[in-house]
Enzyme design. Structure first.
Site, PDB file in Angstrom:
ATOM      1  N   LYS A  36       0.840  -1.197   0.000  1.00  0.00           N
ATOM      2  CA  LYS A  36       0.000   0.000   0.000  1.00  0.00           C
ATOM      3  C   LYS A  36       0.878   1.251   0.000  1.00  0.00           C
ATOM      4  O   LYS A  36       1.933   1.275   0.636  1.00  0.00           O
ATOM      5  CB  LYS A  36      -0.908  -0.027   1.238  1.00  0.00           C
ATOM      6  CG  LYS A  36      -2.007   1.021   1.258  1.00  0.00           C
ATOM      7  CD  LYS A  36      -2.952   0.806   2.442  1.00  0.00           C
ATOM      8  CE  LYS A  36      -4.026   1.889   2.522  1.00  0.00           C
ATOM      9  NZ  LYS A  36      -4.961   1.693   3.636  1.00  0.00           N
ATOM     10  N   SER A  40      -9.945   1.987   2.539  1.00  0.00           N
ATOM     11  CA  SER A  40      -8.981   2.716   1.744  1.00  0.00           C
ATOM     12  C   SER A  40      -7.970   1.826   1.015  1.00  0.00           C
ATOM     13  O   SER A  40      -7.349   2.290   0.052  1.00  0.00           O
ATOM     14  CB  SER A  40      -8.231   3.714   2.632  1.00  0.00           C
ATOM     15  OG  SER A  40      -7.429   3.049   3.575  1.00  0.00           O
ATOM     16  N   SER A  67     -10.387  -0.380   6.696  1.00  0.00           N
ATOM     17  CA  SER A  67      -9.703  -0.182   5.414  1.00  0.00           C
ATOM     18  C   SER A  67      -9.009  -1.410   4.843  1.00  0.00           C
ATOM     19  O   SER A  67      -8.559  -1.375   3.700  1.00  0.00           O
ATOM     20  CB  SER A  67      -8.676   0.954   5.532  1.00  0.00           C
ATOM     21  OG  SER A  67      -9.325   2.190   5.488  1.00  0.00           O
TER      22      SER A  67
END
Lengths: 148, 489
Positions: free
Chosen positions: B81, B156, B180
């Site tokens: 990420k 997210s 997330s």
């Protein structure tokens, strides 16, 4: 230019607080009447907390943000909605409840004070927007300096 | 073997690489081809590190050739990420603020993966600074859901979930502050686990809300999640909030035996807010547990309905403090026209933060400001305690709590992006787990009629990831159907 907290006299700040609290009390009274037991509160039915444009611009100054007219107006609406939703918490009696200040109940996490290798200066400076090879360079801080 | 390596599990890849049945480089090349084939449709990657990947794979192959035991993730292709600090490439947090930021160090989790001989394919998309539930808040680009390209991947960690689900990596690391990892895993049909707060070091994870953030894996199988946790969990001297507890072999918990396991169903999670198509799948999943000897009990989490309000007070307050560091001095964006210090702060932040980040900084600043602290922040901390107590009480009656991960399956782009409050409600079932610092997990439990994945959420007591993994693995092995693969070519 929005005012900083320190620029506003204490009494005036307190008045601002009282005005806001009164609005919240109204909101909460309505929230209590229409609040369902469902997990999904119908937030659109709650009376919106009307946070003013002045409030938004004051908070923006605290947050060091400058917002154009349209952004401010949108935030008046959006923050109003969200804060009204948050006000549903006032339905709960939390007297005597210890606030959960930490995620893990740990205290005094200590370690040996062992010197390690610091970042090399050029590594530490490599992301600097402006530097002179030794220091981070910033704009003039105090009036009257000639910047040399 | 001429099989599709890009659909293999991390464990299959690891075993094959360790035994020399396949080279890590061949596996890596297979994934690079897969990314070439589907990435223009999915858009999960923000940075592709083809050369880094090949050189990491080659090192693993040399290790195997020398007869050394390669690590527990030998040759496994991983996507990271955008908010995990890496010396390779950039760490942008999908924000204009950090578009050129090159971290001088690796996050602890990144270092641990590298030491386990994983191969990094690159970095994947996310909502800016992890603030969002659809990855639409990325300043870089939108990422699409491999199951339906008109729909969002969740957020997210949307890039992580989309990449895992589309076969563009074997596993991905994400972060979970209010759901997330679990919500995008649910929306993209993969496995996602948020470990207990303190289980995984957060050193090198760019902070959003420090009392809630946790790193965790998104994978295609439960076993792969266990394998990854073995590598990333444990005390780290660089993170004082990482717990000093022994790390078990999580794969040993996958016994397939759930007899005597007590599964609690919170009545607050099965109200009208849950769409019918989700409810049907979740209830069917519960039946699988019941049929195999688990005890199903009704529990109550009375404060659930307040969780979103508590969460958005605490996370915005913490975010407003954490993001104050982006002052344009040491790193990050500095507005070129700023003449004074004050202008530098204000113009840089205002130009480089996107609308959702600005909104959260504003809310956080408001709830912490003089006069409102007690009414919002302190009140939220008190209700957070009540939420935790609800879970403590529920876990006296059960070992695992089960429910939906998300109230709805994936939705189309733009469906919620104009209404922040509605978007916040996407996290309704996941945020309590962060507030109560519990481990939580999403496991795929079917597809809707429209072909969109549904996820079953499981939660356990703090530091009982083993119970969670055992239940999830049992379900995965016994659910009686195959999730299949997303239609993306």
């Amino acid at each position: 230019m929005p005012k900083k907290t320190a620029d506003i006299p204490r009494t005036q700040r307190h008045n601002r607080f009282l005005t806001m609290r009164f609005r919240y009390m109204e909101t909460n009274a309505i929230a209590l009447l229409c609040y369902p037991s469902s997990i999904y509160p119908p937030f659109e039915r709650l009376l919106m907390t009307k946070i003013s444009k002045q409030d938004v611009s004051y908070v923006a100054s605290l947050a060091q943000l400058s917002l154009d007219e349209a952004a401010q107006e949108r935030l008046v609406r959006e923050m109003g909605d969200i804060l009204a939703y948050m006000d549903t918490l006032n339905i709960l009696d939390t007297s005597g409840v210890e606030p959960m200040m930490h995620a893990l109940e740990m205290t005094n996490i200590l370690r040996e004070d062992v010197p390690g290798a610091p970042l090399p200066r050029e590594e530490a400076l490599k992301n600097a927007p402006v530097d002179n090879g030794e220091h981070f360079i910033v704009p003039i801080i105090l009036e009257g300096e000639d910047g040399s | 073997m001429t099989l599709d390596w890009h659909w293999k599990s991390a464990r299959e890849i690891r075993d094959a690489v360790q035994s020399g049945a396949v080279s890590a480089l061949d596996v890596t090349e297979a994934y690079l081809r897969r990314i070439d084939a589907v990435e223009d449709k999915v858009d999960a990657y923000t940075q592709r590190w083809n050369d880094t990947a090949r050189s990491m794979a080659t090192k693993v192959d040399e290790k195997v050739r020398r007869g050394e035991t390669a690590g527990p993730l030998a040759g496994v292709p991983v996507a990271l990420k955008e908010l995990l600090c890496t010396r390779t490439g950039k760490t942008t947090c999908a924000s204009k603020m950090l578009e050129n930021f090159r971290s001088p160090y690796d996050a602890t989790v990144v270092r641990r993966l590298e030491e386990a001989d994983a191969v990094f394919l690159g970095k994947v998309n996310m909502d800016e600074f992890a603030m969002g539930s659809s990855t639409e808040n990325s300043a870089i680009k939108p990422t699409r859901n491999p199951w339906n390209l008109r729909c969002v991947p969740g957020g997210s960690s949307g890039g992580s979930a989309a990449a895992v689900s589309a076969g563009e990596c074997a596993l991905s690391l994400g972060s979970d502050t209010g759901g997330s990892i679990r919500q995008p895993a649910c929306l993209c049909g993969c496995v996602g686990i948020k470990p207990t707060y303190g289980r995984v070091s957060r050193y090198g994870l760019v902070a959003f809300a420090s009392s809630l953030d946790q790193v965790g894996p998104l994978t295609r199988t439960v076993e792969d999640a266990a394998l990854t946790l073995n590598v990333i969990c444990g005390r780290d001297a660089m993170d004082a909030t990482s717990a000093d507890l022994p790390v078990p072999d999580f794969t040993a918990a996958l016994t397939g035996d759930i007899r005597g396991l007590r599964i609690g169903l919170p009545k607050e999670y099965f109200t009208d807010a849950l769409s019918d198509q989700m409810r049907e799948k979740i209830e069917a999943a519960i039946e699988v547990f019941r049929d195999h000897g688990a005890t199903i009990v009704d529990v109550s989490l009375p404060c659930s309905e307040y969780a979103i309000a508590v969460y958005y007070i605490i996370c915005t307050a913490e975010a407003s403090a954490n993001l104050a560091r982006f002052d344009g001095v040491r790193y990050g964006f500095r507005h070129p026209e700023a003449k004074t210090m004050q202008e530098m702060y204000v113009m840089s932040k205002s130009a480089a933060f996107g609308p959702e980040v600005r909104r959260r900084i504003m809310l956080g600043t408001y709830v912490l400001s003089s006069g409102y602290y007690d009414a919002y922040y302190l009140k939220a901390q008190k209700v957070r305690r009540l939420i935790k107590k609800d879970f403590d009480a529920a876990f006296e009656q059960c070992d695992v709590i089960a429910g939906p991960t998300s109230p709805t399956p994936s939705f189309e782009f733009g469906a919620k992006s104009d209404n922040p409050l509605e978007m916040y409600l996407s996290d309704i079932y996941t945020i309590s787990v962060n507030l109560a610092t519990l481990p939580g997990m999403s496991v795929p439990c079917g597809l809707t009629e429209a072909g969109l994945p549904v996820g079953l959420q499981l939660m356990a007591r703090p530091f009982e990831e083993e119970t969670l993994l055992r239940a999830a693995h049992f379900y995965e092995q016994n659910r009686g159907f195959d999730m299949g693969r997303p239609p993306v070519a």
